[in-house]
Design an enzyme around this catalytic site. Structure first.
Site, PDB file in Angstrom:
ATOM      1  N   CYS A 180       0.829  -1.208   0.000  1.00 23.71           N
ATOM      2  CA  CYS A 180       0.000   0.000   0.000  1.00 23.71           C
ATOM      3  C   CYS A 180       0.864   1.258   0.000  1.00 23.71           C
ATOM      4  CB  CYS A 180      -0.961  -0.005   1.182  1.00 23.71           C
ATOM      5  SG  CYS A 180      -0.168  -0.337   2.774  1.00 23.71           S
TER       6      CYS A 180
ATOM      7  N   HIS B 179      -1.496   0.729   7.738  1.00 18.12           N
ATOM      8  CA  HIS B 179      -1.946   0.817   6.351  1.00 18.12           C
ATOM      9  C   HIS B 179      -1.735   2.241   5.851  1.00 18.12           C
ATOM     10  CE1 HIS B 179      -4.125  -0.160   2.763  1.00 18.12           C
ATOM     11  NE2 HIS B 179      -5.065   0.733   3.004  1.00 18.12           N
TER      12      HIS B 179
END
Length: 949
Positions: A98, A353
């Site tokens: 990510c 994340h």
């Protein structure tokens, strides 16, 4: 008594009066109904367990009503994968990538960078053939620029909702399963891209990284004594701002540029004064780039733990940033507007994340890029609220400060991107070069073909489901048998037939067969009775077998069950009878010998034996629940069964005869033995007149004689060698006794084994030989030096007095004589004492023994290793709280630096002591940040393409 047991007993009541040869078809059908429960069709709402007549609740309910056609397939609508109008394209998260996806989206929306990359020459021309692209092979970019070109072209004109960046990630050699430092990735990739583009001829391409991201500042040092100013110019691609202790972005910038005093030990050497002087040092911003990247240093090194940690503190920042107060040369255009905010969700520096909020430079609208998912913000406004709510556990959350209009605050933003504000409106959209557009068109064609294929598969599933719906509705009504001919079908197969998620396989009834290849009575609970009409349709459409009609009911199993039940009922009566018979006195000439252990457990053994007979049919022709048994497993089970003692085998001797110990057996009457034999016909029989095993009697007599002999030998040897037995007054090599010049040596193993025998002569065998060959090499030489026998090898030998040695030679077989003689020195060294061994030491074998011992010491999986910390009277850190790059390990003066080696290969053996010396820590945290910036990226991205340049 449980209701089911009552039902079984009532159903089998006829078995008590009917003999096996009188069993009729009616009895057989009764036996097959022993587990049935009443079920009235239409009233029952569940599948009655064990009732083959009940066809309710087996999965039919999903087919009997009107069904939505979407339930006939598990294939999503392919149009859900299509890009929506006026939206951006997402990027697939390949596991832990990510952080890569966020920067790719930020760089894609930098129009100048995208335009420059489109102008790069490409090897795609080699891929072109004639008027178009070679259809037989896929295009594979060769350089990092070509990967970015192709990705940007797909992000711009793809029909897909998201694309796969695996080619780009693979080209960089990144580990898709490991989360990396996003800031380090940005720095390293920009450096790689700049180096790659520097070889281009087009200046708009060659200089794009410098034009967009590169600024310049100077480290300025001013001498307080003479006022001399020293400058060190340096380029930057992002400003790294410390956020600890600050609440606003402007405070962080001010601290970055603040003046630092150089005094005391940190004084500056002035070339003009030619001496160390007090001075001041600060950073001056000389020029700023079009795109200003501000790295918020959220991930800092914690010296207490030796790891990075995340600072989850709020930092306020505005959408408009005026940098003119911070630059040296005034009067230019230094007003910036916010264009991107990169967010790290999570409280740890090693997990979480990454997402990005980016402004579309052409429409001015904000979008949230979260891998495959892209969300447009309402009203062209940046919204960070939900990202802040997901960041931290509720107990540790701090109150969010109030933000004015045009300002924001975040505790998760780790990078802010500002673009130089201009009055120019965005020009025409950037056009994708023709060769790249052809590649995109081809990918779009593949996507459209996939959509058509998925839509056709959905249609086929719907058509198949509708046909199955009609089949089930029609056939389910004909399933009940009623009075017409019927067959049995596996309940499991019927349930799978009604379950559309699994393909229907041929009918397999083998798991329900007994050893006679017929329907086992106990398997009726997992079968369903259906009409012959329905069975014909099933077998014609799906095949399989065997078909189980009313003739498949097994008479042999019913007869066997009948016999077992009769024996079980009779067992209770016989148990009482045998107990009464055992109370009577038995004449020695009329009875039979029975093991006491067998008498205590005979009823349980009989029950287990009857249950085994009743369950033998579960193994249908070598199959258990339809699966073939492994031959090795069957042999192993039989072997275990053979090792278990059966009835009356507890009085068998090893020769298969009556054992000689009368304490383990008892005499019972003929009547009692007759009753027991009904249940154990194969049990060994021993009448009272049966003699005990003759071989055991002989062995018993021999054993008694041997025990007496062993006691005599032990007593004689103990009397002859009293000091050796009690280990008293033993000689010692390191303190040689004056009364003798000769000592003899035997193996310590010999002494220990001899002592065991003397202590317990009836349990141990006599020791016949000294066994000194264990102390000698194959050449007959001694394996130990005099020095080693006084230290590490002393546990392997025992020293013997000359008087004891004479007795040992009489009592034992001596294979080798080993002795040590003390002599005075010769003419050269008359005062020295020498010790001579016979036989002499074998140097080669001794060296080989030492090498083998070292190898054995180094080959281990678990051992105790000691670490001694050398502090040198300095305050370093708390005990063992030492960062990995601050510690030095050594053993015996050798530095341990190979991180990949095992302890054994480094020469660290069990019980070793490793020295740990820690360097003095860096007091200045700013200096520590510099060290971390240099050292840590190589560890995180070591072995990747980011460091290959």
């Amino acid at each position: 008594m449980a209701p089911r047991l009552q039902l079984e007993k009532a159903a089998w009541r006829w078995a008590e009066t009917v003999r096996p040869e009188e069993v009729s078809q009616e009895h057989i059908e009764t036996a097959y109904r022993i587990w049935l429960e009443p079920c009235i069709r239409g009233v029952c709402r569940r599948n009655c367990k064990g009732n083959p007549n009940c066809l309710v609740g087996i999965g039919e309910h999903i087919w009997l009503g009107e069904i939505d056609e979407n339930s006939f397939h598990n294939i999503d609508d392919p149009n859900c994968e299509r890009r929506k109008k006026n939206s951006f394209v997402g990027l697939t998260n390949l596991g832990a990538t990510c952080y890569v996806n966020t920067f790719l989206q930020v760089w894609f929306l930098n129009l100048e960078l995208r335009q420059a990359l489109y102008l790069c020459p490409s090897t795609c021309s080699d891929y072109m053939m004639g008027d178009g692209i070679q259809e037989e092979k896929d295009y594979e970019p060769q350089t990092i620029c070509e990967h970015l070109q192709y990705l940007f072209a797909l992000l711009q004109n793809s029909n897909r909702r998201y694309i796969d960046p695996s080619g780009f990630v693979k080209a960089l050699g990144l580990d898709t399963g490991q989360q990396q430092d996003a800031q380090e990735f940005s720095k390293l990739f920009m450096s790689l891209l700049e180096d790659t583009l520097s070889k281009q001829k087009n200046p708009d391409v060659r200089n794009i990284v410098q034009q967009q991201f590169c600024g310049e500042y100077a480290y300025v040092t001013v001498c307080n004594q003479c006022g001399r100013e020293s400058k060190l110019l340096s380029k930057f691609y992002e400003l790294e701002l410390n956020i600890q202790g600050h609440k606003q972005l402007t405070d962080c910038i001010s601290e970055f540029l603040k003046e630092e005093k150089l005094e005391g030990d940190n004084r500056y050497f002035c070339e003009n004064c030619q001496s160390k002087q007090n001075a001041t040092r600060k950073i001056r911003l000389l020029s700023l780039p079009c795109t200003l990247n501000l790295q918020l240093m959220r991930f800092v090194f914690d010296r207490q733990t030796g790891h990075k940690k995340k600072l989850n503190t709020y930092i306020g920042f505005s959408e408009i940033l005026d940098m003119e107060p911070y630059v040296e040369h005034k009067g230019g255009s230094y007003v910036y507007e916010l264009s991107a905010v990169l967010i790290h969700r999570g409280v740890s520096a090693y997990s979480g994340h990454y997402i990005a909020h980016v402004k579309d430079p052409q429409s001015g609208e904000w979008y949230k890029f979260n891998d495959e998912d892209i969300e447009k913000m309402e009203g062209k406004k940046l919204q960070l609220g939900i990202e802040e709510d997901l960041a931290e556990p509720a107990k540790s959350q701090t109150r969010k400060p109030k933000c004015g209009r045009g300002a924001h605050c975040s505790r998760n933003a780790y990078m802010l991107v500002y673009r130089l504000q201009t009055r120019e409106r965005p020009g025409t959209p950037i056009q994708v070069p023709a060769f790249l557009q052809e590649l995109v068109d081809r990918d779009n064609s593949k996507f459209e073909e996939w959509c058509v294929e998925m839509a056709e598969m959905r249609k086929q599933s719907v058509d198949k489901g509708k046909a199955k719906h009609e089949e089930v509705k029609e056939l389910y009504q004909r399933l009940p048998a009623g009075a017409e001919p019927y067959e049995f079908v596996s309940l499991e197969w019927l349930q799978k037939w009604l379950d559309e998620s699994t393909p229907t396989k041929p009918i397999d009834n083998h798991a329900c067969l007994c050893s006679h290849d017929k329907l086992h009575p106990d398997k009726i609970s997992i079968m369903k009775r259906i009409s012959e009409y329905a069975a014909d349709i099933f077998y014609s459409r799906y095949g399989g077998g065997p078909r189980l009609t009313v003739k498949a009911l097994c008479k042999e199993c019913v007869v066997e069950r009948c016999r077992v039940l009769r024996l079980k009922n009779q067992l209770n009566e016989d148990y009482k009878t045998v107990n009464n018979l055992l109370k009577a006195t038995v004449k020695s000439s009329d009875g039979f010998w029975v093991g006491k252990s067998s008498l205590r457990s005979w009823r349980q053994l009989a029950l287990e034996q009857l249950d085994e007979q009743d369950g033998d049919a579960d193994q249908s022709n070598g199959k258990m629940n339809g699966n073939t048994l492994n031959k090795d497993e069957s042999k192993e089970e039989r072997k275990e069964d053979e090792e278990e003692l059966n009835f009356n085998e507890d009085i068998l001797c090893p020769h298969g005869e009556l054992c000689i110990s009368e304490n383990e057996r008892r005499l019972v009457s003929k009547e009692a033995w007759s009753k027991l034999q009904q249940y154990f016909p194969k049990a060994p029989e021993f009448p009272s007149y049966k003699e005990c095993c003759s071989q055991c009697k002989i062995l018993e007599r021999e054993g008694e004689e041997n025990e007496a002999l062993h006691k005599m030998i032990a007593n004689e040897q103990k009397t002859s060698l009293p000091n050796l037995f009690q280990d008293k007054n033993r000689p010692c090599l390191s303190n040689w006794p004056e009364e003798t010049d000769v000592l003899y040596i035997v193996s310590q193993f010999f002494v220990e084994e001899w002592r065991k025998f003397v202590r317990k002569p009836t349990r141990c065998s006599p020791v016949s030989s000294v066994g000194n060959s264990a102390l000698l090499c194959p050449h007959g030489g001694l394996m130990f030096t005099f020095a080693s026998m006084t230290k590490e090898d002393s546990k392997l030998i025992a020293l013997i007095w000359p008087s004891e040695w004479q007795m040992i030679q009489k009592l034992f077989v001596v294979d080798h004589v080993i002795k040590i003689t003390r002599t005075e020195g010769g003419d050269a060294h008359p005062s020295e004492t020498q010790y001579i061994s016979e036989p002499k030491l074998c140097p080669e074998c001794r060296e080989g023994l030492l090498c083998q011992q070292q190898r054995d010491l180094r080959e281990y999986t678990q051992a105790t290793i000691y670490v001694h910390k050398v502090v040198d009277n300095k305050k370093i850190m708390h005990a063992f709280s030492v960062a990995p790059f601050d510690q030095n390990l050594s053993i015996d003066g050798k530095v341990l630096s190979d991180d990949c080696a095992t302890l054994g290969t480094l020469g660290v053996i069990p019980e070793s002591v490793i020295l740990l010396k820690a360097d003095e820590p860096i007091a200045d945290y700013a200096a520590m940040d510099d060290v971390m910036q240099v050292c840590m990226p190589e560890e995180g991205f070591k072995g990747t393409g980011l460091l290959g340049h």
